[in-house]
Design a protein around this motif. Structure first.
Motif, mmCIF file in Angstrom:
data_model
loop_
_atom_site.group_PDB
_atom_site.id
_atom_site.type_symbol
_atom_site.label_atom_id
_atom_site.label_comp_id
_atom_site.label_asym_id
_atom_site.label_seq_id
_atom_site.Cartn_x
_atom_site.Cartn_y
_atom_site.Cartn_z
ATOM 1 N N MET A 105 0.805 -1.227 0.000
ATOM 2 C CA MET A 105 0.000 0.000 0.000
ATOM 3 C C MET A 105 0.834 1.271 0.000
ATOM 4 N N PHE A 106 1.996 1.233 0.638
ATOM 5 C CA PHE A 106 2.785 2.451 0.819
ATOM 6 C C PHE A 106 4.179 2.293 0.206
ATOM 7 N N LYS A 107 4.198 2.076 -1.095
ATOM 8 C CA LYS A 107 5.479 1.949 -1.778
ATOM 9 C C LYS A 107 6.182 3.300 -1.831
ATOM 10 N N GLY A 108 7.480 3.254 -1.897
ATOM 11 C CA GLY A 108 8.253 4.492 -1.932
ATOM 12 C C GLY A 108 9.076 4.657 -0.673
ATOM 13 N N GLU A 109 9.774 5.762 -0.628
ATOM 14 C CA GLU A 109 10.654 6.054 0.490
ATOM 15 C C GLU A 109 10.069 7.153 1.360
ATOM 16 N N PRO A 110 10.354 7.133 2.670
ATOM 17 C CA PRO A 110 9.897 8.222 3.541
ATOM 18 C C PRO A 110 10.585 9.524 3.194
ATOM 19 N N VAL A 111 9.987 10.636 3.614
ATOM 20 C CA VAL A 111 10.561 11.949 3.323
ATOM 21 C C VAL A 111 11.889 12.096 4.057
ATOM 22 N N PRO A 112 12.805 12.874 3.501
ATOM 23 C CA PRO A 112 14.088 13.105 4.194
ATOM 24 C C PRO A 112 13.856 13.696 5.575
ATOM 25 N N PHE A 113 14.673 13.269 6.509
ATOM 26 C CA PHE A 113 14.520 13.733 7.890
ATOM 27 C C PHE A 113 15.277 15.050 8.068
ATOM 28 N N VAL A 114 14.514 16.103 8.271
ATOM 29 C CA VAL A 114 15.096 17.426 8.530
ATOM 30 C C VAL A 114 14.408 17.985 9.765
ATOM 31 N N MET A 115 15.169 18.166 10.824
ATOM 32 C CA MET A 115 14.598 18.672 12.067
ATOM 33 C C MET A 115 15.670 19.439 12.839
ATOM 34 N N GLU A 116 15.284 20.600 13.304
ATOM 35 C CA GLU A 116 16.195 21.385 14.136
ATOM 36 C C GLU A 116 16.170 20.835 15.560
ATOM 37 N N LEU A 117 17.349 20.567 16.092
ATOM 38 C CA LEU A 117 17.429 20.078 17.467
ATOM 39 C C LEU A 117 17.424 21.264 18.415
ATOM 40 N N PRO A 118 16.338 21.470 19.146
ATOM 41 C CA PRO A 118 16.242 22.653 20.015
ATOM 42 C C PRO A 118 17.137 22.515 21.238
ATOM 43 N N ASN A 119 17.471 23.643 21.797
ATOM 44 C CA ASN A 119 18.243 23.651 23.038
ATOM 45 C C ASN A 119 17.366 23.164 24.192
ATOM 46 N N TYR A 120 18.003 22.601 25.207
ATOM 47 C CA TYR A 120 17.269 22.164 26.393
ATOM 48 C C TYR A 120 16.811 23.387 27.184
ATOM 49 N N ARG A 121 15.519 23.450 27.440
ATOM 50 C CA ARG A 121 14.960 24.551 28.222
ATOM 51 C C ARG A 121 13.873 24.000 29.142
ATOM 52 N N MET A 122 13.728 24.639 30.274
ATOM 53 C CA MET A 122 12.618 24.299 31.162
ATOM 54 C C MET A 122 11.325 24.833 30.562
ATOM 55 N N PRO A 123 10.291 23.994 30.459
ATOM 56 C CA PRO A 123 9.022 24.471 29.877
ATOM 57 C C PRO A 123 8.330 25.466 30.801
ATOM 58 N N GLY A 124 7.670 26.423 30.203
ATOM 59 C CA GLY A 124 6.911 27.390 30.988
ATOM 60 C C GLY A 124 5.586 26.809 31.445
ATOM 61 N N MET A 125 5.184 27.109 32.673
ATOM 62 C CA MET A 125 3.951 26.557 33.225
ATOM 63 C C MET A 125 2.733 26.974 32.409
ATOM 64 N N LYS A 126 2.746 28.212 31.908
ATOM 65 C CA LYS A 126 1.608 28.700 31.127
ATOM 66 C C LYS A 126 1.465 27.902 29.840
ATOM 67 N N ASN A 127 2.592 27.681 29.162
ATOM 68 C CA ASN A 127 2.548 26.926 27.909
ATOM 69 C C ASN A 127 2.131 25.480 28.139
ATOM 70 N N VAL A 128 2.653 24.872 29.202
ATOM 71 C CA VAL A 128 2.300 23.486 29.518
ATOM 72 C C VAL A 128 0.814 23.369 29.845
ATOM 73 N N GLY A 129 0.314 24.300 30.665
ATOM 74 C CA GLY A 129 -1.099 24.283 31.030
ATOM 75 C C GLY A 129 -2.008 24.463 29.829
ATOM 76 N N GLN A 130 -1.641 25.380 28.946
ATOM 77 C CA GLN A 130 -2.446 25.610 27.746
ATOM 78 C C GLN A 130 -2.444 24.389 26.835
ATOM 79 N N LEU A 131 -1.275 23.771 26.692
ATOM 80 C CA LEU A 131 -1.183 22.576 25.851
ATOM 81 C C LEU A 131 -2.006 21.428 26.434
ATOM 82 N N LEU A 132 -1.924 21.231 27.745
ATOM 83 C CA LEU A 132 -2.699 20.172 28.386
ATOM 84 C C LEU A 132 -4.198 20.398 28.219
#
Length: 286
Positions: A105-132
């Motif tokens: 069903m899914f012949k072919g190759e996956p897309v090339p892997f391109v991803m920026e590796l972010p720096n380690y940071r402590m998540p903000g409580m507001k952002n975490v709460g909103q995402l949850l």
């Protein structure tokens, strides 16, 4: 998770996926519903569909009560090994399914892997709460309504007989009648009893209900008197691989459409039946 995806990219490409697919599948070990929703981050439609179809093979936490119940009853001295083996079995079957999908069903190759590796940071409580809140709201809107309806349907089938009279014995309920029709399908697997079939049917609503339903149906009967250890092993494999709960199927329907959701139900039931039959037949040789 970006670093995990980067590390797993080379491994997953061998089965036709990019490293990004590891995130939904890892989430699927907790629950298939958010795992399916997490596939939205995949840029390729091919990779997204393939990942959604493979995520249900990852054993979700809702199946743990089933594993714990049967391993404690039939394999008390090797319960940890059996449970670990079930997790690896799900992964192995998923890999085989991925290789088959890649060639059909899914012949072919996956897309090339391109991803920026972010720096380690402590998540903000507001952002975490909103995402949850956003994720919880999305889950409640998409899945809870279906679970609620399914719960009412199961309750109705368990409570009334064919003449809509309230039953005193669950064996005469509509659900037991339906399970009696399905039970012969499970007979070659070693668990053709209607009570086991009923429990598996309730598991379509929520996998946690398999143990509770079976306990109620058995009454004071010991499960070891109903099944042999080989049949229990076959049942564990079937429970591992058969169709995910109604909430997961609803999520797949939302993401891919009705045809794909029905296909997942049929495909996983067939795979589960075949694998359980193999376990039962191989176990019978020893």
């Amino acid at each position: 998770m970006a670093r995990v995806a980067f590390v797993m990219d080379k491994v997953l490409r061998k089965i036709g996926l990019s490293g990004r697919s590891i995130v939904p599948m890892l989430i699927g070990f907790g629950c298939t519903v958010p795992g399916v929703m997490a596939s939205r981050t995949l840029p390729s439609e091919r990779d997204r569909k393939m990942t959604i179809l493979l995520t249900p093979f990852m054993s979700c936490s809702a199946k743990l009560p089933i594993y714990g119940f049967f391993t404690a009853a039939f394999f008390p001295k090797h319960s940890a090994i059996v449970m670990i083996g079930l997790y690896f079995t799900g992964i192995l079957v998923g890999i085989v399914a991925a290789l088959l999908m890649r060639g059909t069903m899914f012949k072919g190759e996956p897309v090339p892997f391109v991803m920026e590796l972010p720096n380690y940071r402590m998540p903000g409580m507001k952002n975490v709460g909103q995402l949850l809140w956003e994720k919880a709201k999305d889950f409640l809107q998409r899945a809870f309504t279906v679970i609620f309806i399914a719960t009412i349907v199961i309750w109705f089938l368990q409570t009334f007989d064919s003449r809509l009279n309230v039953v005193t014995d669950s064996q005469s309920s509509l659900l037991a009648m339906a399970a009696g029709l399905v039970a012969p399908v499970f007979a070659p697997l070693g668990f053709g009893d209607w009570r086991v079939s009923t429990a598996l049917m309730t598991g379509f609503m929520a996998k946690e209900s398999v143990v509770s339903s079976l306990t109620v149906l058995l009454g004071g009967m010991d499960i070891t008197a109903l099944l042999t250890p080989i049949a229990a092993a076959s049942l564990l494999v079937f429970s591992l691989l058969y169709t995910p709960c109604v909430a997961a199927i609803t999520s797949i329907k939302r993401e891919l459409g009705t045809k794909w959701a029905v296909g997942v139900v049929i495909l996983q039931c067939v795979i589960a039946w075949i694998c359980a039959l193999m376990v039962y037949m191989i176990g019978g040789l020893f």
